[in-house]
Design a protein around this motif. Sequence first.
Motif, PDB file in Angstrom:
ATOM      1  N   GLU A 101       0.565  -1.198   0.486  1.00  0.00           N
ATOM      2  CA  GLU A 101       0.089  -0.106   0.474  1.00  0.00           C
ATOM      3  C   GLU A 101       1.045   1.035  -0.071  1.00  0.00           C
ATOM      4  OE1 GLU A 101      -3.784   0.927   2.280  1.00  0.00           O
ATOM      5  OE2 GLU A 101      -2.267   0.959   3.130  1.00  0.00           O
ATOM      6  N   GLU A 102       2.084   1.453   0.634  1.00  0.00           N
ATOM      7  CA  GLU A 102       2.699   2.062   1.031  1.00  0.00           C
ATOM      8  C   GLU A 102       3.498   2.959  -0.326  1.00  0.00           C
ATOM      9  OE1 GLU A 102       4.655   5.695   2.123  1.00  0.00           O
ATOM     10  OE2 GLU A 102       2.892   4.642   2.600  1.00  0.00           O
ATOM     11  N   THR A 103       3.362   1.450  -0.729  1.00  0.00           N
ATOM     12  CA  THR A 103       4.659   1.420  -1.965  1.00  0.00           C
ATOM     13  C   THR A 103       3.625   2.217  -3.415  1.00  0.00           C
ATOM     14  OG1 THR A 103       6.042  -0.096  -1.401  1.00  0.00           O
ATOM     15  CG2 THR A 103       5.712   0.607  -4.146  1.00  0.00           C
ATOM     16  N   THR A 104       2.713   1.687  -3.396  1.00  0.00           N
ATOM     17  CA  THR A 104       1.781   2.552  -4.210  1.00  0.00           C
ATOM     18  C   THR A 104       1.210   3.851  -4.071  1.00  0.00           C
ATOM     19  OG1 THR A 104       0.799  -0.214  -4.826  1.00  0.00           O
ATOM     20  CG2 THR A 104      -0.494   1.693  -5.176  1.00  0.00           C
ATOM     21  N   HIS A 105       0.927   3.821  -3.025  1.00  0.00           N
ATOM     22  CA  HIS A 105       0.797   5.340  -3.071  1.00  0.00           C
ATOM     23  C   HIS A 105       1.706   6.484  -2.575  1.00  0.00           C
ATOM     24  CE1 HIS A 105      -2.835   4.389  -0.444  1.00  0.00           C
ATOM     25  NE2 HIS A 105      -3.059   4.234  -1.477  1.00  0.00           N
TER      26      HIS A 105
ATOM     27  N   VAL B 116       5.790  11.253  -5.338  1.00  0.00           N
ATOM     28  CA  VAL B 116       7.149  11.481  -5.882  1.00  0.00           C
ATOM     29  C   VAL B 116       7.596  10.285  -7.366  1.00  0.00           C
ATOM     30  CG1 VAL B 116       7.896  11.672  -3.798  1.00  0.00           C
ATOM     31  CG2 VAL B 116       8.288   9.888  -4.850  1.00  0.00           C
ATOM     32  N   GLU B 117       8.303  10.823  -8.211  1.00  0.00           N
ATOM     33  CA  GLU B 117       9.276   9.805  -9.259  1.00  0.00           C
ATOM     34  C   GLU B 117       9.044   8.507  -8.920  1.00  0.00           C
ATOM     35  OE1 GLU B 117       8.203  10.825 -12.614  1.00  0.00           O
ATOM     36  OE2 GLU B 117       7.402  12.641 -12.429  1.00  0.00           O
ATOM     37  N   PRO B 118       8.641   7.973  -9.700  1.00  0.00           N
ATOM     38  CA  PRO B 118       9.023   6.490  -9.238  1.00  0.00           C
ATOM     39  C   PRO B 118      10.578   6.520  -8.792  1.00  0.00           C
ATOM     40  CG  PRO B 118       6.942   6.212 -10.876  1.00  0.00           C
ATOM     41  CD  PRO B 118       7.954   7.271 -10.802  1.00  0.00           C
ATOM     42  N   LYS B 119      11.377   6.895  -9.755  1.00  0.00           N
ATOM     43  CA  LYS B 119      12.381   6.303 -10.064  1.00  0.00           C
ATOM     44  C   LYS B 119      13.001   7.175  -8.615  1.00  0.00           C
ATOM     45  CE  LYS B 119      16.879   6.955 -12.637  1.00  0.00           C
ATOM     46  NZ  LYS B 119      17.562   7.540 -13.821  1.00  0.00           N
TER      47      LYS B 119
END
Length: 249
Positions: free
Chosen positions: A194-198, A203-206
């Motif tokens: 959940e935190e990774t997705t949110h 912020v940019e994925p990179k």
Amino acid sequence: MKVVIIGSGNVAYHLANAFVLKGINLIQIFGRNENDLQEIALKTGVPFSTKILDNADLYIIAVNDGALEEVSQLITKKNCIVAHTSGSLPIEILQGEYRKAVIYPLQTFSKSKELEYHKIPFFLEAQNTEDYLFIENLALKISDHVEASSYEKRKYVHLSAVFACNFVNHLFARAKEITDAHDIPFKYLLPLIEETTHKIFQVEPKEAQTGPSVRNDVRITKMQEDLLNGEFLKIYKTMNESIKEMYEL
């Protein structure tokens, strides 16, 4: 405006539901799988058929890509629009003398999961301006995010979705195989997922990347490689190499 949806899978199910919720005149669901058609009919109240295709202004073909060309030949009416929902196939895959279009919803669809239809991006294509405006008006009744898209752009939209959705979900499934094999409840990973997705909403994925690979922690990556074999080891090494290449490690 009379609309018929051809298909009985996940996309057809959700499009039918969205149309009914927004008051679009969906007069029929047509397909081969009677059980699945009955499920959609029960959900939406729209009649279905496996034999007779009703007369409509717009036919939306929501079937798998492999069946699209064959199914498109079932429509013999000329004065109508026929649209497919594929992200990867050109408008020319439609075989008929009717007017052709594409209505591609960018979302992962499951019948068991309710969706907020207004958030789904729709990518549209048509052979002339009048038909484009027709399908645009329809899509805007469902979604707040509608735009024109060439086939070249749509191919890359779909490709990016495979990376962002299909591949990521496969990694979830592989992670669950590891937790299951070692008596670890998969639910422990859910707050992390959940935190990774949110995080990528902010912020940019990179910039959001964490973990031993981006830190170039050779000791930890080697230790984890020793815990794996077969397909798991191949995936682990491939992902690590991709991360290192992105961050020039």
